[in-house]
Scaffold this motif. Sequence first.
Motif, PDB file in Angstrom:
ATOM      1  N   HIS A 218       0.798  -1.225   0.000  1.00  0.00           N
ATOM      2  CA  HIS A 218       0.000   0.000   0.000  1.00  0.00           C
ATOM      3  C   HIS A 218       0.832   1.277   0.000  1.00  0.00           C
ATOM      4  O   HIS A 218       0.276   2.374  -0.021  1.00  0.00           O
ATOM      5  CB  HIS A 218      -0.939   0.004   1.200  1.00  0.00           C
ATOM      6  CG  HIS A 218      -1.805  -1.208   1.261  1.00  0.00           C
ATOM      7  ND1 HIS A 218      -2.834  -1.423   0.367  1.00  0.00           N
ATOM      8  CD2 HIS A 218      -1.759  -2.297   2.057  1.00  0.00           C
ATOM      9  CE1 HIS A 218      -3.399  -2.577   0.636  1.00  0.00           C
ATOM     10  NE2 HIS A 218      -2.775  -3.127   1.645  1.00  0.00           N
ATOM     11  N   GLY A 219       2.160   1.140   0.067  1.00  0.00           N
ATOM     12  CA  GLY A 219       2.995   2.332   0.068  1.00  0.00           C
ATOM     13  C   GLY A 219       4.456   2.009   0.324  1.00  0.00           C
ATOM     14  O   GLY A 219       4.822   0.875   0.584  1.00  0.00           O
ATOM     15  N   ARG A 220       5.280   3.058   0.246  1.00  0.00           N
ATOM     16  CA  ARG A 220       6.721   2.886   0.414  1.00  0.00           C
ATOM     17  C   ARG A 220       7.156   3.321   1.807  1.00  0.00           C
ATOM     18  O   ARG A 220       6.515   4.127   2.460  1.00  0.00           O
ATOM     19  CB  ARG A 220       7.449   3.718  -0.629  1.00  0.00           C
ATOM     20  CG  ARG A 220       7.099   3.276  -2.056  1.00  0.00           C
ATOM     21  CD  ARG A 220       7.722   4.149  -3.077  1.00  0.00           C
ATOM     22  NE  ARG A 220       9.184   3.999  -2.991  1.00  0.00           N
ATOM     23  CZ  ARG A 220      10.019   4.606  -3.766  1.00  0.00           C
ATOM     24  NH1 ARG A 220       9.583   5.412  -4.690  1.00  0.00           N
ATOM     25  NH2 ARG A 220      11.317   4.424  -3.646  1.00  0.00           N
ATOM     26  N   ASN A 221       8.306   2.783   2.211  1.00  0.00           N
ATOM     27  CA  ASN A 221       8.924   3.150   3.481  1.00  0.00           C
ATOM     28  C   ASN A 221       7.998   2.893   4.673  1.00  0.00           C
ATOM     29  O   ASN A 221       7.824   3.751   5.540  1.00  0.00           O
ATOM     30  CB  ASN A 221       9.384   4.614   3.455  1.00  0.00           C
ATOM     31  CG  ASN A 221      10.364   4.907   4.570  1.00  0.00           C
ATOM     32  OD1 ASN A 221      11.076   4.013   5.031  1.00  0.00           O
ATOM     33  ND2 ASN A 221      10.409   6.140   5.016  1.00  0.00           N
ATOM     34  N   CYS A 222       7.406   1.710   4.719  1.00  0.00           N
ATOM     35  CA  CYS A 222       6.524   1.346   5.829  1.00  0.00           C
ATOM     36  C   CYS A 222       7.333   1.217   7.115  1.00  0.00           C
ATOM     37  O   CYS A 222       8.387   0.572   7.129  1.00  0.00           O
ATOM     38  CB  CYS A 222       5.823   0.022   5.532  1.00  0.00           C
ATOM     39  SG  CYS A 222       4.628   0.113   4.193  1.00  0.00           S
ATOM     40  N   GLN A 223       6.828   1.834   8.158  1.00  0.00           N
ATOM     41  CA  GLN A 223       7.448   1.747   9.469  1.00  0.00           C
ATOM     42  C   GLN A 223       6.382   1.547  10.525  1.00  0.00           C
ATOM     43  O   GLN A 223       5.264   2.071  10.393  1.00  0.00           O
ATOM     44  CB  GLN A 223       8.266   3.007   9.757  1.00  0.00           C
ATOM     45  CG  GLN A 223       9.423   3.171   8.812  1.00  0.00           C
ATOM     46  CD  GLN A 223      10.289   4.362   9.188  1.00  0.00           C
ATOM     47  OE1 GLN A 223      10.178   4.936  10.260  1.00  0.00           O
ATOM     48  NE2 GLN A 223      11.175   4.722   8.281  1.00  0.00           N
ATOM     49  N   VAL A 224       6.742   0.814  11.562  1.00  0.00           N
ATOM     50  CA  VAL A 224       5.805   0.571  12.644  1.00  0.00           C
ATOM     51  C   VAL A 224       5.501   1.898  13.337  1.00  0.00           C
ATOM     52  O   VAL A 224       6.404   2.613  13.747  1.00  0.00           O
ATOM     53  CB  VAL A 224       6.364  -0.453  13.657  1.00  0.00           C
ATOM     54  CG1 VAL A 224       5.438  -0.570  14.864  1.00  0.00           C
ATOM     55  CG2 VAL A 224       6.552  -1.809  13.003  1.00  0.00           C
ATOM     56  N   ARG A 225       4.230   2.226  13.411  1.00  0.00           N
ATOM     57  CA  ARG A 225       3.807   3.456  14.087  1.00  0.00           C
ATOM     58  C   ARG A 225       3.534   3.167  15.557  1.00  0.00           C
ATOM     59  O   ARG A 225       3.845   3.961  16.421  1.00  0.00           O
ATOM     60  CB  ARG A 225       2.556   4.013  13.412  1.00  0.00           C
ATOM     61  CG  ARG A 225       1.873   5.173  14.103  1.00  0.00           C
ATOM     62  CD  ARG A 225       2.514   6.539  13.880  1.00  0.00           C
ATOM     63  NE  ARG A 225       2.607   6.939  12.511  1.00  0.00           N
ATOM     64  CZ  ARG A 225       1.708   7.629  11.839  1.00  0.00           C
ATOM     65  NH1 ARG A 225       0.600   8.019  12.417  1.00  0.00           N
ATOM     66  NH2 ARG A 225       1.914   7.943  10.577  1.00  0.00           N
ATOM     67  N   VAL A 226       2.902   1.997  15.830  1.00  0.00           N
ATOM     68  CA  VAL A 226       2.537   1.664  17.203  1.00  0.00           C
ATOM     69  C   VAL A 226       2.386   0.154  17.332  1.00  0.00           C
ATOM     70  O   VAL A 226       1.977  -0.525  16.396  1.00  0.00           O
ATOM     71  CB  VAL A 226       1.243   2.388  17.613  1.00  0.00           C
ATOM     72  CG1 VAL A 226       0.065   1.970  16.753  1.00  0.00           C
ATOM     73  CG2 VAL A 226       0.917   2.186  19.095  1.00  0.00           C
ATOM     74  N   SER A 227       2.767  -0.365  18.493  1.00  0.00           N
ATOM     75  CA  SER A 227       2.555  -1.786  18.798  1.00  0.00           C
ATOM     76  C   SER A 227       2.328  -1.933  20.287  1.00  0.00           C
ATOM     77  O   SER A 227       2.703  -1.070  21.093  1.00  0.00           O
ATOM     78  CB  SER A 227       3.744  -2.635  18.346  1.00  0.00           C
ATOM     79  OG  SER A 227       4.919  -2.287  19.063  1.00  0.00           O
ATOM     80  N   SER A 228       1.691  -3.028  20.652  1.00  0.00           N
ATOM     81  CA  SER A 228       1.391  -3.298  22.059  1.00  0.00           C
ATOM     82  C   SER A 228       1.121  -4.780  22.220  1.00  0.00           C
ATOM     83  O   SER A 228       0.747  -5.457  21.255  1.00  0.00           O
ATOM     84  CB  SER A 228       0.157  -2.490  22.485  1.00  0.00           C
ATOM     85  OG  SER A 228      -0.149  -2.737  23.842  1.00  0.00           O
ATOM     86  N   CYS A 229       1.310  -5.283  23.430  1.00  0.00           N
ATOM     87  CA  CYS A 229       1.029  -6.686  23.733  1.00  0.00           C
ATOM     88  C   CYS A 229       0.088  -6.773  24.918  1.00  0.00           C
ATOM     89  O   CYS A 229       0.233  -6.024  25.890  1.00  0.00           O
ATOM     90  CB  CYS A 229       2.303  -7.443  24.048  1.00  0.00           C
ATOM     91  SG  CYS A 229       3.407  -7.618  22.644  1.00  0.00           S
TER      92      CYS A 229
END
Length: 122
Positions: free
Chosen positions: A109-120
């Motif tokens: 869906h796009g370039r340069n994908c980076q994790v914005r947020v994560s949680s467990c």
Amino acid sequence: MKRLLRCAVLAAAMVTAPAVYAGDCGYDYCWGAVGFGPNGAWGYSYGQFSETEAVNVAQNGCGWNCSVVRTFYNTCGAIAVADNGGWGWAHAPTRSDAESSAIAYCVPHGRNCQVRVSSCSP
């Protein structure tokens, strides 16, 4: 005789029924949520009693500006966002697996994908 039969049926059900364990947060389902919005807004939650509470805590972290919120329970969740606003989300047993999968879902869906947020919330 009926009492013996009832005991036998109950014992069989206990042996064959799957075990139910409370999550680390003390509930059967430990809900969490991850979300993001415009201008870099993001929020997350973990260890919540309900899905609604998980969403509300994540939205509060976002300043109630999250346009995308995804929920999960007894696992980890992550959202990756591309330069053009495309995104991907995933849940998995570990944070690193959730983050890797979110990036993989974002890439188409796009370039340069980076994790914005994560949680467990196990």
